[in-house]
Design a protein around this motif. Structure first.
Motif, PDB file in Angstrom:
ATOM      1  N   SER A  34       0.551   1.763  -9.118  1.00 25.10           N
ATOM      2  CA  SER A  34      -0.005   0.604  -9.822  1.00 25.10           C
ATOM      3  C   SER A  34       0.962  -0.566  -9.899  1.00 25.10           C
ATOM      4  CB  SER A  34      -0.447   1.030 -11.229  1.00 25.10           C
ATOM      5  OG  SER A  34       0.663   1.551 -11.947  1.00 25.10           O
ATOM      6  N   TYR A  35       2.225  -0.322 -10.262  1.00 29.36           N
ATOM      7  CA  TYR A  35       3.145  -1.456 -10.421  1.00 29.36           C
ATOM      8  C   TYR A  35       3.618  -2.006  -9.079  1.00 29.36           C
ATOM      9  CZ  TYR A  35       7.158   1.723  -9.754  1.00 29.36           C
ATOM     10  OH  TYR A  35       8.055   2.623  -9.249  1.00 29.36           O
ATOM     11  N   HIS A  36       3.349  -1.293  -7.988  1.00 29.58           N
ATOM     12  CA  HIS A  36       3.627  -1.845  -6.662  1.00 29.58           C
ATOM     13  C   HIS A  36       2.464  -2.724  -6.182  1.00 29.58           C
ATOM     14  CE1 HIS A  36       7.291   0.416  -5.979  1.00 29.58           C
ATOM     15  NE2 HIS A  36       6.682   1.504  -6.389  1.00 29.58           N
ATOM     16  N   VAL A  37       1.257  -2.423  -6.644  1.00 35.50           N
ATOM     17  CA  VAL A  37       0.083  -3.218  -6.265  1.00 35.50           C
ATOM     18  C   VAL A  37       0.049  -4.528  -7.031  1.00 35.50           C
ATOM     19  CG1 VAL A  37      -2.444  -3.234  -6.171  1.00 35.50           C
ATOM     20  CG2 VAL A  37      -1.205  -1.129  -5.672  1.00 35.50           C
ATOM     21  N   PHE A  38       0.488  -4.511  -8.288  1.00 38.24           N
ATOM     22  CA  PHE A  38       0.519  -5.724  -9.123  1.00 38.24           C
ATOM     23  C   PHE A  38       1.951  -5.967  -9.594  1.00 38.24           C
ATOM     24  CE2 PHE A  38      -3.549  -3.506  -9.793  1.00 38.24           C
ATOM     25  CZ  PHE A  38      -4.413  -4.449  -9.247  1.00 38.24           C
ATOM     26  N   PRO A  39       2.871  -6.280  -8.700  1.00 41.81           N
ATOM     27  CA  PRO A  39       4.288  -6.392  -9.085  1.00 41.81           C
ATOM     28  C   PRO A  39       4.590  -7.525 -10.055  1.00 41.81           C
ATOM     29  CG  PRO A  39       3.947  -7.193  -6.845  1.00 41.81           C
ATOM     30  CD  PRO A  39       2.659  -6.565  -7.274  1.00 41.81           C
ATOM     31  N   LYS A  40       3.892  -8.646  -9.934  1.00 47.65           N
ATOM     32  CA  LYS A  40       4.183  -9.787 -10.808  1.00 47.65           C
ATOM     33  C   LYS A  40       3.720  -9.538 -12.235  1.00 47.65           C
ATOM     34  CE  LYS A  40       4.130 -13.308  -7.172  1.00 47.65           C
ATOM     35  NZ  LYS A  40       3.520 -14.557  -6.684  1.00 47.65           N
ATOM     36  N   GLN A  41       2.650  -8.773 -12.393  1.00 47.05           N
ATOM     37  CA  GLN A  41       2.116  -8.511 -13.731  1.00 47.05           C
ATOM     38  C   GLN A  41       2.801  -7.333 -14.414  1.00 47.05           C
ATOM     39  OE1 GLN A  41       0.214  -8.927 -10.968  1.00 47.05           O
ATOM     40  NE2 GLN A  41      -0.618 -10.959 -11.411  1.00 47.05           N
ATOM     41  N   THR A  42       3.558  -6.544 -13.684  1.00 42.11           N
ATOM     42  CA  THR A  42       4.192  -5.351 -14.259  1.00 42.11           C
ATOM     43  C   THR A  42       5.708  -5.388 -14.079  1.00 42.11           C
ATOM     44  OG1 THR A  42       3.750  -4.173 -12.171  1.00 42.11           O
ATOM     45  CG2 THR A  42       2.142  -3.921 -13.953  1.00 42.11           C
ATOM     46  N   PHE A  43       6.151  -5.168 -12.879  1.00 42.08           N
ATOM     47  CA  PHE A  43       7.572  -5.014 -12.577  1.00 42.08           C
ATOM     48  C   PHE A  43       8.370  -6.271 -12.917  1.00 42.08           C
ATOM     49  CE2 PHE A  43      11.243  -5.055  -9.745  1.00 42.08           C
ATOM     50  CZ  PHE A  43      11.714  -3.766  -9.839  1.00 42.08           C
ATOM     51  N   ASN A  79       6.838 -14.714   4.035  1.00 38.84           N
ATOM     52  CA  ASN A  79       6.168 -15.006   2.773  1.00 38.84           C
ATOM     53  C   ASN A  79       5.773 -13.755   1.996  1.00 38.84           C
ATOM     54  OD1 ASN A  79       6.336 -17.758   3.292  1.00 38.84           O
ATOM     55  ND2 ASN A  79       4.370 -17.801   4.373  1.00 38.84           N
ATOM     56  N   CYS A  80       5.835 -12.599   2.642  1.00 36.08           N
ATOM     57  CA  CYS A  80       5.482 -11.345   1.965  1.00 36.08           C
ATOM     58  C   CYS A  80       6.591 -10.841   1.058  1.00 36.08           C
ATOM     59  CB  CYS A  80       5.145 -10.264   2.997  1.00 36.08           C
ATOM     60  SG  CYS A  80       3.671 -10.627   3.977  1.00 36.08           S
ATOM     61  N   TYR A  81       7.758 -11.466   1.127  1.00 43.23           N
ATOM     62  CA  TYR A  81       8.907 -11.047   0.309  1.00 43.23           C
ATOM     63  C   TYR A  81       9.362 -12.236  -0.527  1.00 43.23           C
ATOM     64  CZ  TYR A  81       9.109  -7.161   3.638  1.00 43.23           C
ATOM     65  OH  TYR A  81       8.803  -6.077   4.427  1.00 43.23           O
ATOM     66  N   GLN A  82       9.373 -12.046  -1.836  1.00 40.87           N
ATOM     67  CA  GLN A  82       9.762 -13.129  -2.742  1.00 40.87           C
ATOM     68  C   GLN A  82      10.943 -12.685  -3.611  1.00 40.87           C
ATOM     69  OE1 GLN A  82       8.456 -16.195  -2.705  1.00 40.87           O
ATOM     70  NE2 GLN A  82       7.043 -15.608  -1.066  1.00 40.87           N
ATOM     71  N   GLY A  95       6.753  -3.365  -4.733  1.00 38.09           N
ATOM     72  CA  GLY A  95       5.652  -3.961  -3.990  1.00 38.09           C
ATOM     73  C   GLY A  95       5.462  -3.360  -2.609  1.00 38.09           C
ATOM     74  N   ILE A  96       4.350  -3.746  -2.005  1.00 39.56           N
ATOM     75  CA  ILE A  96       4.009  -3.323  -0.641  1.00 39.56           C
ATOM     76  C   ILE A  96       3.761  -4.600   0.164  1.00 39.56           C
ATOM     77  CG2 ILE A  96       2.407  -1.992   0.774  1.00 39.56           C
ATOM     78  CD1 ILE A  96       1.865  -0.295  -1.739  1.00 39.56           C
ATOM     79  N   PRO A  97       4.581  -4.869   1.166  1.00 36.50           N
ATOM     80  CA  PRO A  97       4.548  -6.173   1.843  1.00 36.50           C
ATOM     81  C   PRO A  97       3.188  -6.594   2.374  1.00 36.50           C
ATOM     82  CG  PRO A  97       6.469  -4.905   2.529  1.00 36.50           C
ATOM     83  CD  PRO A  97       5.634  -3.992   1.706  1.00 36.50           C
ATOM     84  N   TRP A  98       2.400  -5.650   2.887  1.00 36.17           N
ATOM     85  CA  TRP A  98       1.139  -6.029   3.537  1.00 36.17           C
ATOM     86  C   TRP A  98      -0.039  -6.161   2.572  1.00 36.17           C
ATOM     87  CZ3 TRP A  98      -1.985  -1.848   2.662  1.00 36.17           C
ATOM     88  CH2 TRP A  98      -1.364  -0.592   2.554  1.00 36.17           C
ATOM     89  N   LEU A  99       0.186  -5.929   1.277  1.00 31.54           N
ATOM     90  CA  LEU A  99      -0.852  -6.171   0.282  1.00 31.54           C
ATOM     91  C   LEU A  99      -0.841  -7.641  -0.135  1.00 31.54           C
ATOM     92  CD1 LEU A  99      -0.714  -3.026  -2.051  1.00 31.54           C
ATOM     93  CD2 LEU A  99      -2.374  -3.556  -0.260  1.00 31.54           C
ATOM     94  N   PRO A 100      -1.942  -8.143  -0.701  1.00 31.76           N
ATOM     95  CA  PRO A 100      -2.005  -9.570  -1.079  1.00 31.76           C
ATOM     96  C   PRO A 100      -0.884 -10.018  -2.010  1.00 31.76           C
ATOM     97  CG  PRO A 100      -4.191  -8.595  -1.186  1.00 31.76           C
ATOM     98  CD  PRO A 100      -3.248  -7.470  -0.914  1.00 31.76           C
TER      99      PRO A 100
END
Length: 311
Positions: A34-43, A79-82, A95-100
């Motif tokens: 879950s926290y890899h799918v929504f990294p900005k809202q969790t991690f 752009n997939c890495y911030q 996070g997972i690079p190829w996810l939105p």
């Protein structure tokens, strides 16, 4: 009443065990991811560094360093890495690079320091054991030196986080719990049928189920730690083989971590002696687990890479 409820629950599980197993495995996989799918809202909310009530901005120097590492690693979708500014002493990632949502790599403030300019360290308050670290004391100087990394060591530490994400390591780690659960349940049913326990006394089945659950739990811990170590070694190896400069930076990086942990062992007193070994490795919290990959073995891996001529 309680016995009747347990009997009905057991009958329900027995009847719908395939569906319940599938739902449980999917739930475990989703929870761990879950926290890899929504990294900005969790991690990011947890690891974000703050200054005067506002999220700290990453200096332009570290932005440039981060993009240099992405180029050296060979990342095509930059752009997939911030990057973002994180608290602590060493980089973190999720996070997972190829996810939105892409991936995030946290870079600590001490990466903005050099041997000549230590302001990135000394202008931050560090509290250990309820006391502020005196940067001019013997332990403070040792900690300060352990936190100053060369550009090569900084690049290696960021590169290994990028490589870790690039190899889909979060997916592999998230798959371990459901795989162990499914393996334990399916093997338990198969052995139960083979031994004919379904037609035997319910007490034997209960003892068997408890035994299998305990074995499955221990197997999960061992499998999770083994996979975690393998992923760490793979990331270190890939980052160290980018170039000799990265490999030398990797050796320095782990030497600095070990030095930092030895200093923290002294500063924390008895608590530090329980957390850190004299070598600087982390002591395992449980006797049957080695959750954290030993830093000495990770350093030795890179030392051996440097010894290979074609490295």
């Amino acid at each position: 009443m309680a016995v009747r409820f347990l009997w009905k629950a057991a009958a329900f599980v027995e009847k719908y065990r395939t569906g319940l197993l599938a739902v449980s495995c999917a739930g475990l996989f989703g929870a761990n991811l879950s926290y890899h799918v929504f990294p900005k809202q969790t991690f990011k909310l947890y690891y974000q560094s703050w200054t005067e009530g506002q999220p700290a901005e990453l200096p332009e120097k570290l932005h440039s360093l981060f993009h240099d590492v992405l180029r050296d690693v060979g990342v095509k979708s930059v752009n997939c890495y911030q990057p973002f500014a994180t608290f602590g002493f060493f980089p973190v990632s999720t996070g997972i690079p190829w996810l939105p949502a892409g991936s995030l790599v946290g870079i600590p403030p001490n990466f903005n320091s050099t041997a000549e300019d230590k302001q990135g360290i000394v202008n931050h308050v560090v509290v250990i054991n309820g006391r502020k670290v005196d940067w001019e004391s013997e332990e403070g100087l040792a900690l300060k030196n352990a936190l100053i990394l060369s550009p090569e060591a900084q690049k290696f530490s960021i590169a290994r986080e990028v490589v870790y994400l690039q190899c889909n390591s979060p997916l592999v780690r998230a798959a371990v719990p459901p795989a162990c659960l499914a393996g334990t349940c399916l093997s338990a049913v198969a052995v139960k049928q083979l031994l004919g326990l379904y037609s035997g006394p319910i007490v034997f089945r209960g003892i068997y189920n408890i035994t299998v659950a305990a074995i499955g739990l221990v197997g999960y811990f061992l499998a999770y730690d083994a996979v975690n170590h393998a992923l760490d070694y793979r990331s270190d190896r890939k980052a160290a083989t980018i170039s000799k400069e990265y490999a030398r930076g990797g050796v320095e990086f782990y030497d600095k971590i070990l030095s930092c942990n030895r200093t923290l062992r002294t500063l924390l007193g008895k608590q530090g002696e329980k957390m850190y070994a004299p070598s600087g490795n982390l002591f395992p919290r449980y006797w049957f687990r080695l959750k954290h990959t030993p830093y000495t073995s990770r350093r030795d891996l890179i030392v051996n890479i440097l010894k290979v001529p074609q490295a």
